[in-house]
Scaffold this active site. Structure first.
Site, PDB file in Angstrom:
ATOM      1  N   HIS A 196       0.875  -1.176   0.000  1.00  0.00           N
ATOM      2  CA  HIS A 196       0.000   0.000   0.000  1.00  0.00           C
ATOM      3  C   HIS A 196       0.904   1.215   0.000  1.00  0.00           C
ATOM      4  O   HIS A 196       1.701   1.403   0.905  1.00  0.00           O
ATOM      5  CB  HIS A 196      -0.901   0.006   1.237  1.00  0.00           C
ATOM      6  CG  HIS A 196      -1.839   1.160   1.253  1.00  0.00           C
ATOM      7  ND1 HIS A 196      -3.149   1.075   0.846  1.00  0.00           N
ATOM      8  CD2 HIS A 196      -1.651   2.462   1.594  1.00  0.00           C
ATOM      9  CE1 HIS A 196      -3.720   2.254   0.947  1.00  0.00           C
ATOM     10  NE2 HIS A 196      -2.841   3.124   1.400  1.00  0.00           N
ATOM     11  N   CYS A 197       0.801   2.013  -1.023  1.00  0.00           N
ATOM     12  CA  CYS A 197       1.716   3.144  -1.154  1.00  0.00           C
ATOM     13  C   CYS A 197       1.015   4.438  -0.748  1.00  0.00           C
ATOM     14  O   CYS A 197       0.105   4.887  -1.439  1.00  0.00           O
ATOM     15  CB  CYS A 197       2.179   3.247  -2.598  1.00  0.00           C
ATOM     16  SG  CYS A 197       3.439   4.518  -2.844  1.00  0.00           S
TER      17      CYS A 197
END
Lengths: 471, 144
Positions: A196-197
């Site tokens: 998850h960026c």
């Protein structure tokens, strides 16, 4: 006729619990219209259970926590803007006019791929319908004791002579396919989950990994290009003994660019290099960090998904066929869902066991009742509405939030619990953090034992039905 | 509510149960369904027929996800245009999905509906399962 019957009952989209047991003629957007057979047709994104936000009537989706996407976009726009304003005129005059052309092309490429990474469905798996969930439950050897959490359920498959364990996701009520992981920030199972960026404000998974990769590669080119141009510019200005200070005074914007680019270029280049390695070996960040295929346990484990050829791996990851979005955001909810179950929230836990046993033989009513189980039993209940709040043309149903008030507060506190962990990274201006951000052990809840699970246990605890277990 | 319930009965045949054909991950993450014949369908349909349906579906999904010259070309072209081409063009996968939808509709009409069964397109279940709805055998005059 049969198709019609089948399509009408779409249990995964039904869970929009109404607070009042008796339907009242009420200006709510969800199913409170028993008198009229069809109200305003609503799309499926309105009732999406994950923590996502939707814009443009479901065409664009982002994670609920947009992270530092505005910062990322801002930095790129500011740096590029300063470049075109301060450096390009000088360089065009003294060097070549190709420079703004190349810069412009890279800038456009970067912005487009960034927006695509952020706004594309990363490969979210829709949650299992209640029928599927009960079918799986029947197949699993259940001890039958609902007063404690059963051991984690796993299933083993053999892929290319490697034993792969598939875990059961308690939120989505299904066995996760290989390489799929549940992101607790987005509360979705994502296929080929990478990480998850927060910089792009979205998960990176099967469908948007190529956009993400293109984004970081083109961003490293852009950053390096701007850095080089700014250095050249300042060097040219400082010629003739005038000195660097003079040059900086003449072109103050360049100083800002220099600082931003200098700190960014190393981390972005590092990240690109890391992901190039991952692409070449057909690994995900998740697998690399967990060491799933590194064989550190001593056994002979190899990556079963790798094609053993760098070129083929790259092609399959980056140029493979684009899989479709499985969540059908813009599909319409069946009009028939307005025939809501009248059961109050309290009654549902007791109904759970009944419908678990006999989901299908109760007919339509039973299906509808059992369909409303998932949101209350999982913490996704309150997110059915709040994440889709900000859109203008959608009336955020207050009744949902009041009905799941307790659970919602828990959700918010859970959200807050996770933010302190992230606020440290968010407050960092330097993109050097990008390297750390990409490290999923820092911010990606790939395992069930994420901090989010903690506070939410109270919400799940008093549901009491056999379905409700922490995953 | 009771009224509505019986109205439903009048309009549609009753669903007696659903069978779920799960994914077969033995070959990796490609879309493939198990061809094992579920016991609940034994009385309704021929094993061979069922296996043929599932196998055809598997072949169609394999065609959609095939890595070959055409898909690489599409991927490279998309990359060069910063993937904006996906906004205007239908991908190969989407084309095959339409083909699959037509195939399932066809199978339902010809083979499954006459036997009181209904196949659900797996895409509507997130490509997790092939859901087969089994309808009750209805006697003439019940509820109509």
């Amino acid at each position: 006729m049969k198709n019609c019957e089948y399509q009408q009952i779409d249990p995964r989209t039904l869970p929009t619990p109404t607070p009042t047991p008796t339907p009242t003629p009420h200006h709510g957007p969800d199913g409170d219209r028993p008198e009229e057979p069809r109200g305003r047709p609503r799309r499926k994104w309105h009732v999406f259970p994950g923590k996502n936000r939707f814009y443009c009537d479901g065409r664009i989706m982002v994670a609920r926590q947009s992270g530092v996407l505005p910062l990322t976009l801002g930095l790129i726009l500011v740096t590029s803007g300063l470049f075109f304003i301060f450096d390009c005129p000088f360089l065009v005059k003294h060097l070549t006019s190709c420079i703004p052309v190349i810069g412009g092309f890279l800038f456009v490429f970067v912005v487009i791929t960034l927006l695509q990474t952020s706004f594309t469905d990363p490969g979210i798996l829709p949650r299992a319908t209640p029928d599927e969930a009960s079918d799986i439950e029947k197949q699993i050897d259940n001890t039958g004791n609902t007063s404690y959490r059963p051991p984690p359920r796993t299933k083993e498959v053999v892929i290319n002579q490697q034993v792969v364990k598939l875990k059961y996701c308690f939120t989505c009520k299904m066995f996760r396919p290989p390489r799929t992981s549940h992101c607790s920030l987005c509360d979705n199972c994502v296929e080929r989950f990478d990480h998850h960026c927060p910089w792009v404000g979205n998960c990176v998974g099967k469908r948007n990994y190529r956009f993400f990769y293109t984004f970081i590669v083109s961003l490293s080119f852009l950053t390096a290009f701007i850095f080089g141009c700014v250095t050249t510019h300042l060097a040219l200005r400082a010629q003739g003994g005038k000195g660097l200070v003079f040059a900086l005074q003449e072109s103050p914007g360049s100083a800002v660019e220099l600082v931003i680019c200098f700190f960014s270029v190393w981390s972005i280049l590092g990240l690109s290099g890391f992901h190039t390695y991952l692409v070449a070996s057909n690994l995900t960040t998740n697998e690399d960090i967990k060491g799933s295929w590194s064989g550190k346990s001593g056994e002979d484990v190899t990556n079963p998904y790798s094609q053993r050829n760098i070129f083929v791996n790259c092609c399959s990851v980056l140029c493979g066929p684009m899989p479709p979005s499985l969540i059908d955001r813009r599909g319409f909810l069946p009009a028939d869902e307005s025939v809501q179950t009248a059961a109050a929230d309290i009654e549902l836990p007791t109904l759970a066991t009944k419908s678990e046993i006999n989901v299908c033989t109760q007919g339509t009513k039973g299906l509808l009742e059992s369909a409303t189980l998932p949101p209350l039993l999982s913490t996704s209940c309150p997110q059915g509405k709040p994440p889709t709040d900000p859109t203008g043309n959608f009336d955020p149903s207050p009744e949902i939030s009041t009905s799941c008030g307790g659970a919602r507060h828990t959700h918010h506190s859970r959200g807050r619990a996770s933010t302190p962990r992230h606020s440290k990274t968010r407050s960092k201006k330097s993109k050097r953090a990008a390297l750390q951000i990409a490290n999923p052990s820092f911010d990606v809840p790939v395992s069930p034992t994420s901090p989010d699970a903690g506070p939410s246990s109270t919400a799940r605890g008093h549901e009491g039905a056999s379905f409700s277990h922490l995953h | 509510m009771a009224e509505t319930h019986s109205l439903h009965d009048l309009q549609q045949p009753t669903v007696s149960s659903k069978v779920f054909v799960q994914r077969d991950y033995g070959s990796g993450t490609i879309s493939k369904f198990q061809t094992k014949f579920p016991s609940e369908l034994e009385s309704r349909i021929d094993k061979q027929q069922f296996e043929e349906t599932i196998q055809t579906l598997n072949n169609l999904y394999a065609e959609a996800e095939k890595l070959g010259g055409k898909s690489y070309l599409e991927g490279c072209l998309a990359c060069l245009t910063a993937y904006t081409i996906f906004l205007c063009m239908e991908t190969h996968y989407e084309k095959v999905l339409k083909k699959i939808a037509r195939y399932i509709k066809d199978q339902n009409e010809k083979i499954y509906a006459p036997r009181g069964l209904l196949l659900t397109d797996p895409i509507e279940r997130g490509l997790r399962v092939v859901e087969i709805t089994i309808f009750e055998e209805r006697s003439i005059g019940s509820g109509r």
